[in-house]
Design an enzyme around this catalytic site. Sequence first.
Site, PDB file in Angstrom:
ATOM      1  CB  ALA A  96      -0.806  -0.109   1.233  1.00  0.00           C
ATOM      2  CE  LYS A  97       6.199   0.554  -2.986  1.00  0.00           C
ATOM      3  NZ  LYS A  97       5.431  -0.396  -3.533  1.00  0.00           N
ATOM      4  NE  ARG A  98      -3.153   3.805   1.763  1.00  0.00           N
ATOM      5  CZ  ARG A  98      -3.401   2.953   0.564  1.00  0.00           C
ATOM      6  NH1 ARG A  98      -2.502   2.762  -0.401  1.00  0.00           N
ATOM      7  NH2 ARG A  98      -4.548   2.524   0.014  1.00  0.00           N
ATOM      8  CB  THR A 125       4.595  -1.813   1.733  1.00  0.00           C
ATOM      9  OG1 THR A 125       3.521  -1.469   0.800  1.00  0.00           O
ATOM     10  CG2 THR A 125       5.151  -3.071   1.466  1.00  0.00           C
TER      11      THR A 125
END
Lengths: 281, 281
Positions: A96-98, A125
């Site tokens: 998700a790369k939040r 992620t």
Amino acid sequence: VVDSFAARFAAVRARMGPLVLGLDPARSLLETWGLGDSPAGLDHFVDEALAAAVGTVGIVKPQSAFYERHGWRGMRSLERLTSDARAAGLLVVLDAKRGDIGSTNDAYADVYLAEGAPLAADAVTVHPYLGLQAMTALVERARDGGRCVLVVTRSSNPEARTLQAAIGASGRSVEQELLEEIGRLNCELAPGRIGPVGAVVAPVLGEPALDLAPASALFLAPGVGAQGATPADVGATFAACPDRVMPSASRSLLGLGPDRLRLREGIAALAAVFRDVLAGS
Amino acid sequence: VVDSFAARFAAVRARMGPLVLGLDPARSLLETWGLGDSPAGLDHFVDEALAAAVGTVGIVKPQSAFYERHGWRGMRSLERLTSDARAAGLLVVLDAKRGDIGSTNDAYADVYLAEGAPLAADAVTVHPYLGLQAMTALVERARDGGRCVLVVTRSSNPEARTLQAAIGASGRSVEQELLEEIGRLNCELAPGRIGPVGAVVAPVLGEPALDLAPASALFLAPGVGAQGATPADVGATFAACPDRVMPSASRSLLGLGPDRLRLREGIAALAAVFRDVLAGS
């Protein structure tokens, strides 16, 4: 007492090997597979993805963006994928790369790492641009629940080099400083053990090697296959800690579908390669 | 020919002023408002948020995390908020802070910036950790559709300083290099005009001032109110370009609810303050 994510990964690795199957249903894939670029097509992809993954790999990694493309119906399919995969014994890494300020990261901890939450995953992620120190809720929730927060540190794409190689106050690169910060966090959260904060480190050749030891962490190695990295690149990058690496391939494997047998055979073959390359201790 | 986002912002600013109402329905807010921390409570919040915003401000900024917390039902509420707000003439800035490798960013362009997409917004925030050059689809889609990509450059939280102040190859900070890269992109995409790539720059005092001129961009200024920045801080930070700033406040305003009149009066009062502080040319 809940097993740590590191212990759960070690058990999966012993049984199935370390390969992570990326589940990235891009528009072109949905079309090639004859499913159609629609919420219904995506929901059908979820069935096929589960059929391909169970029994061939131990870990799957859906990339959130490809589900978000289909609006709330796509998110409903992602929730189903996540819970069905976990029910089948797979570990789920949500890519998700939040990352945001602290109060917003608290909300993301509720999204991905809270027991019973709609998208509760085993790992998620995050990106570090707003600082790891703003991620207290995420990392504590990960530790308490046997989950993992994977911090994008060195990504697989060349456009990222400028920022990731910038020099921080210590005189080291942003990415090396992150590994050390991850190590400090893990020391606090899980003294003497592999901690709940992992790092995404792409096997990029031709760049300065990173010193991975300070992180006391697991590593997700993206970019195998379509993005150009080979199993040998992964082996070389993580030669010092082969038993702590989760190599991930998506497009090169999904491209073998939609034929189920061919897809499963291709996944199993790459899984076998990585069991050898990352045999380690 | 579609109007640029800069032109659309200028029109909204002339009518309503530059204030952005952040719509961040945290758990505590839903509870304080008596709505309940549930998908139904969130959906009710959307009604109240629209009632508060229409006629008091020109721009709203929902923070995606607080909708994602409620799973696919929360995303359905966010879609309704976005489309109803736009139908009422509000500009919608989706605060999502997405960012990934190129092929994934292409998918995010479909999510946020494609006409007819479920979450189609007027602007979306992104983070630059994987590089702006990986965002071609996002910035081109923004230009073609009169939309805006807002790159988090200097965030409002102290935990971010280490990374954002690291020194890049040019000898300047990561955040200053980003402003220059944004400027180059805008020059290519919209020569001689305010371009479709904006920057999120928090009015952080006590840090080296950024040179904003190279960006040829609009600026989103987060952190007014609960995060500590005052209208005067915003005025000082953007003294060189007051007509290109979108100041954003969320918790300090929503905290005036759930009484509709008190909430609308508070929003209108801060909107008036910013019309004065950022009167500019």
